[in-house]
Design a protein around this motif. Structure first.
Motif, short mmCIF file in Angstrom:
data_model
loop_
_atom_site.label_atom_id
_atom_site.label_comp_id
_atom_site.label_asym_id
_atom_site.label_seq_id
_atom_site.Cartn_x
_atom_site.Cartn_y
_atom_site.Cartn_z
N LEU A 4 9.68 8.22 11.73
CA LEU A 4 9.70 9.55 12.31
C LEU A 4 8.49 10.34 11.79
O LEU A 4 8.20 10.31 10.59
CB LEU A 4 10.99 10.29 11.94
CG LEU A 4 11.13 11.69 12.55
CD1 LEU A 4 11.38 11.61 14.05
CD2 LEU A 4 12.25 12.47 11.86
N SER A 7 19.61 10.74 13.32
CA SER A 7 20.00 10.25 14.66
C SER A 7 19.12 9.09 15.12
O SER A 7 19.56 8.23 15.88
CB SER A 7 19.94 11.39 15.68
OG SER A 7 18.63 11.88 15.81
N GLU A 8 17.85 9.08 14.64
CA GLU A 8 16.94 8.00 15.04
C GLU A 8 16.99 6.81 14.07
O GLU A 8 16.24 5.85 14.23
CB GLU A 8 15.50 8.54 15.11
CG GLU A 8 15.29 9.59 16.19
CD GLU A 8 15.47 9.04 17.59
OE1 GLU A 8 15.01 7.90 17.84
OE2 GLU A 8 16.09 9.71 18.43
N VAL A 41 10.86 13.81 20.38
CA VAL A 41 12.05 14.66 20.38
C VAL A 41 11.57 16.10 20.27
O VAL A 41 11.05 16.53 19.24
CB VAL A 41 12.99 14.31 19.21
CG1 VAL A 41 14.20 15.25 19.20
CG2 VAL A 41 13.44 12.86 19.30
N VAL A 63 8.92 14.26 16.10
CA VAL A 63 9.81 15.40 16.28
C VAL A 63 8.97 16.67 16.27
O VAL A 63 8.09 16.84 15.41
CB VAL A 63 10.91 15.45 15.20
CG1 VAL A 63 10.34 15.47 13.79
CG2 VAL A 63 11.82 16.65 15.43
N ILE A 100 12.36 19.99 20.22
CA ILE A 100 13.47 20.90 19.91
C ILE A 100 13.00 22.31 20.20
O ILE A 100 12.42 22.99 19.36
CB ILE A 100 13.90 20.73 18.44
CG1 ILE A 100 14.27 19.27 18.19
CG2 ILE A 100 15.07 21.65 18.12
CD1 ILE A 100 14.58 18.95 16.76
N THR A 140 8.65 7.68 16.47
CA THR A 140 9.21 8.85 17.14
C THR A 140 8.61 10.09 16.50
O THR A 140 8.49 10.17 15.27
CB THR A 140 10.73 8.88 17.00
OG1 THR A 140 11.29 7.73 17.63
CG2 THR A 140 11.32 10.14 17.64
N THR A 189 17.08 14.77 13.05
CA THR A 189 16.44 13.79 13.93
C THR A 189 16.25 12.45 13.22
O THR A 189 16.47 11.39 13.82
CB THR A 189 15.07 14.32 14.39
OG1 THR A 189 15.20 15.63 14.93
CG2 THR A 189 14.47 13.41 15.46
N ALA A 211 16.06 18.02 22.82
CA ALA A 211 17.28 17.94 22.02
C ALA A 211 17.72 19.33 21.57
O ALA A 211 16.91 20.25 21.46
CB ALA A 211 17.05 17.04 20.81
#
Length: 323
Positions: free
Chosen positions: A4, A86-87, A61, A39, A63, A37, A83, A174
């Protein structure tokens, strides 16, 4: 291995350090068959978000929340951690900017993760998970082995190149997962210096010291900076005498920088100043004192009067720019 990246943005645009962080994560992912990913807290348009895919992010992601448009370390840390969980991220990459330095320890504490800040190397996983970081204002290095399941890496800006690695991207909007009680502090007003290259992001910095004899001569620094597309900086005595604002003070007690090219004009090279600029890739020192300490740290040195030398360098820089 899922990685992430916290992609830092200001007013809906990404900083260069965000692309560096995604590129760094992408290289780890390629070496370990992982995915990247990103964020992004705050309201950023989808076309801007997609820019992260050019450097290796396959999932973004977003937000979007009005209260996340301004940086807040506590709330940012919470949404990054949510995040990461969840990832199922094993590594969280954050740029070691001012904001990154505030948020990275909070993320590590929430995730019970090992953290390395000021990272200047890719991870070595041949025997553990070892990264190199700068310590003592860049005067020494430490190799640290992170043994926790989740690891937080705060990488030093201007250390890793941005590398294009275009991916098909999946952008997900998200929920923030934040309640009003999470916003315990709020920025009332932010005043930014506009029209200038931020020192921490500048690839070229032109800096002046007391050798320029007064603020009325600062046009020499500014003219060269304009010709080179550089940021301007100064030594501590210069900011103490109010020749220049403290925001331009580089050194151990000021801003630590790491440009590709650093011009030091009329700066003797006290150890406190060198501590903040010694990580520059190429240093050019101009001083009429041949015994100035800066010459021992510089890659190139010019012994002479700055008032005679600078106009010639500025003229040459302008000619090169227009060639």
């Amino acid at each position: 291995m899922n990685i992430l990246v916290f992609a830092e943005q200001i007013d809906g645009s990404f900083k260069k350090s965000a692309f560096e962080a995604v590129s760094y994560a992408s290289q780890i992912a390629q070496a370990h068959s992982g995915n990247v990913t990103a964020v992004v807290p705050g309201n950023v348009a989808d076309d801007k978000l997609a820019e992260l895919a050019n450097f290796g992010a396959s999932k973004i992601v977003s937000i979007k929340h009005d209260k996340l448009n301004g940086f807040n370390a506590e709330t940012y840390a919470k949404v990054i951690c949510n995040t990461a969980t969840s990832e199922n991220s094993g590594i969280v990459v954050i740029s070691n900017t001012y904001s990154g330095k505030s948020v990275a320890p909070r993320v590590a504490a929430r995730l019970k993760a090992g953290i390395a800040s000021g990272v200047i190397s890719m991870p070595n996983t041949s025997n553990g998970f070892v990264v190199r970081r700068g310590v003592f204002s860049g005067k020494a290095f430490a190799d640290v082995n992170l043994t926790t399941d989740v690891k937080v890496l705060a990488i030093t800006p201007n250390t890793f190149n941005t590398i294009e690695n275009k991916q098909a991207v999946n952008i997900i909007n998200a929920e923030s997962g934040l309640a009003d009680t999470d916003f315990t502090t709020q920025s009332v007003e932010i005043n930014r210096v506009t029209g200038k290259i931020p020192l921490t992001e500048a690839e070229i910095v032109v800096s002046g010291g007391r050798g320029l004899k007064g603020p009325e001569n600062w046009h020499l620094v500014e003219d060269l900076a304009t010709a080179l597309g550089a940021a301007t900086a100064c030594s501590k005595p210069v900011s103490d005498m109010h020749w220049r604002p403290h925001s331009e003070h580089v050194g151990q007690t000021g801003i630590t920088i790491k440009p590709n090219l650093y011009f030091a004009i009329g700066i003797s090279g006290a150890i406190q100043h060198l501590a903040g600029v010694s990580s520059s890739k190429v240093i050019v020192a101009i001083n009429k004192d041949p015994e100035a300490p800066f010459f021992k740290a510089a890659d190139y040195g010019i012994v002479g009067d700055a008032f005679e030398i600078m106009p010639k360098i500025i003229e040459a820089a302008k000619a090169f720019k227009n060639s």
